[in-house]
Every structure is written in structure tokens, then in C-alpha cells.
Design a protein around this motif. Structure first.
Motif, mmCIF file in Angstrom:
data_model
loop_
_atom_site.group_PDB
_atom_site.id
_atom_site.type_symbol
_atom_site.label_atom_id
_atom_site.label_comp_id
_atom_site.label_asym_id
_atom_site.label_seq_id
_atom_site.Cartn_x
_atom_site.Cartn_y
_atom_site.Cartn_z
ATOM 1 N N SER A 41 29.604 -21.103 -82.419
ATOM 2 C CA SER A 41 29.490 -21.325 -80.975
ATOM 3 C C SER A 41 30.525 -22.348 -80.534
ATOM 4 O O SER A 41 30.738 -23.361 -81.195
ATOM 5 N N ILE A 42 31.153 -22.075 -79.416
ATOM 6 C CA ILE A 42 32.207 -22.940 -78.902
ATOM 7 C C ILE A 42 31.589 -24.125 -78.173
ATOM 8 O O ILE A 42 30.668 -23.967 -77.364
ATOM 9 N N LEU A 43 32.096 -25.309 -78.481
ATOM 10 C CA LEU A 43 31.641 -26.528 -77.815
ATOM 11 C C LEU A 43 32.501 -26.820 -76.598
ATOM 12 O O LEU A 43 33.726 -26.701 -76.637
ATOM 13 N N ASN A 44 31.843 -27.200 -75.531
ATOM 14 C CA ASN A 44 32.490 -27.642 -74.304
ATOM 15 C C ASN A 44 32.017 -29.074 -74.101
ATOM 16 O O ASN A 44 30.939 -29.308 -73.572
ATOM 17 N N GLY A 45 32.800 -30.028 -74.594
ATOM 18 C CA GLY A 45 32.308 -31.408 -74.683
ATOM 19 C C GLY A 45 31.233 -31.428 -75.756
ATOM 20 O O GLY A 45 31.460 -31.011 -76.886
ATOM 21 N N ASN A 46 30.045 -31.862 -75.392
ATOM 22 C CA ASN A 46 28.937 -31.823 -76.347
ATOM 23 C C ASN A 46 27.928 -30.722 -76.023
ATOM 24 O O ASN A 46 26.818 -30.721 -76.538
ATOM 25 N N LEU A 47 28.336 -29.777 -75.180
ATOM 26 C CA LEU A 47 27.482 -28.647 -74.811
ATOM 27 C C LEU A 47 28.012 -27.357 -75.421
ATOM 28 O O LEU A 47 29.212 -27.194 -75.623
ATOM 29 N N LEU A 48 27.107 -26.429 -75.691
ATOM 30 C CA LEU A 48 27.482 -25.139 -76.265
ATOM 31 C C LEU A 48 27.779 -24.113 -75.190
ATOM 32 O O LEU A 48 27.037 -23.985 -74.212
#
Length: 154
Positions: A41-48
Motif C-alpha cells: 500500500s502506498i503511503l501519503n505522509g503517514n496515511l495509506l
């Protein structure tokens, strides 16, 4: 974990173990006990994000590369394996990890560091559209009052 209260308790648990790789992680592979499609899963900052990047198809081996960790971690939400090994491809030295009861696996290191973190987790980071209600987190554990639960890995 024991809930001493009468009301339910919500929690998540996971490990953050680091393993020394003297000459860097690129001499090592993660060996899974079952063939895997390795969609991280790709992280966007600390969110998935809901998007993934594939780092292996129908394979039991993931040769480690620093490039995988340029954005932070590999986050596997759908693995079948509950056992893995960290194997030095040059020497054959291997250490095993069993994590039955943990639904998710994260792999993490810093750029050019000489360690890899193998992290079996019961929960995972929030998704980009999270309502930030802890009770709604993916993998969250609800423990009823005066109950006990054990989560182990070895």
C-alpha cells in the motif's frame, strides 16, 4: 492484554524490531513461507492510499532494495504468510519470524541504513479518507470488559 474495566477497550498492537545487516540490506531477502503477490500500500505522509505498488508476483522471495523505502515503508495488508525469514543471500545466514494472529506486515529502514525493521502488526495506519475515529481503524481490536487476549510472535 487484559481489560480490567467493565466497558470495551479498543487497541492495536504491533512490533518494531530491527535486524542488523552489517553491509546493508541489499545483501538480504525476505523469504515468505507461502507464495505471495507483494502489493504494498502506498503511503501519503503517514496515511495509506487505496493504491498499491507491486514488488513481486507469485514469489516466496523479496530481495531487499533501498529504493523500496524511499517513501518510507512497505505496507502489506493482504499476505497469506504468517512466517518469514530474513536471509543473507551471500552467507545463507537466516533468522525466522512467526507472526500468527497479526494481519499486517510492514518493512522499514532508513536510506542506506544497515538494518531492516520487520513489523508484524494487528492494525495498520489510517487511510487517506479516515474519519480518525480509533474504533473504525482497519484491524482495530475490540476487547470486551473483564476479558483478556494474547498476541504473540516469535
Amino acid at each position: 492484554m487484559k481489560n480490567l474495566a467493565e466497558s470495551e477497550m479498543y487497541f492495536s498492537i504491533g512490533a518494531h524490531e530491527g535486524y542488523y545487516c552489517p553491509k546493508g540490506i541489499e545483501e538480504y531477502s525476505i523469504i515468505f513461507d507461502k507464495p505471495e503477490t507483494l502489493d504494498s500500500s502506498i503511503l501519503n505522509g503517514n496515511l495509506l492510499e487505496y493504491k498499491t505498488v507491486n514488488v513481486g508476483k507469485n514469489t516466496c522471495e523479496l530481495p531487499l532494495k533501498y529504493e523500496y523505502f524511499a517513501v518510507d515503508a512497505l505496507v502489506f495488508l493482504n499476505l497469506n504468510s504468517k512466517k518469514l525469514s530474513l536471509k543473507n543471500r551471500k552467507t545463507g545466514e537466516t533468522i525466522g519470524l512467526e507472526y500468527e494472529g497479526h494481519d499486517f506486515l510492514l518493512l522499514w529502514t532508513k536510506p542506506n541504513a544497515n538494518y531492516i525493521c520487520l513489523e508484524p502488526w494487528c492494525g495498520c495506519p489510517d487511510f487517506v479518507d479516515s474519519d480518525y475515529d480509533f474504533k473504525n481503524k482497519k484491524g482495530i481490536i475490540k476487547l470486551l470488559g473483564n476479558r483478556e487476549i494474547t498476541k504473540t510472535h516469535k
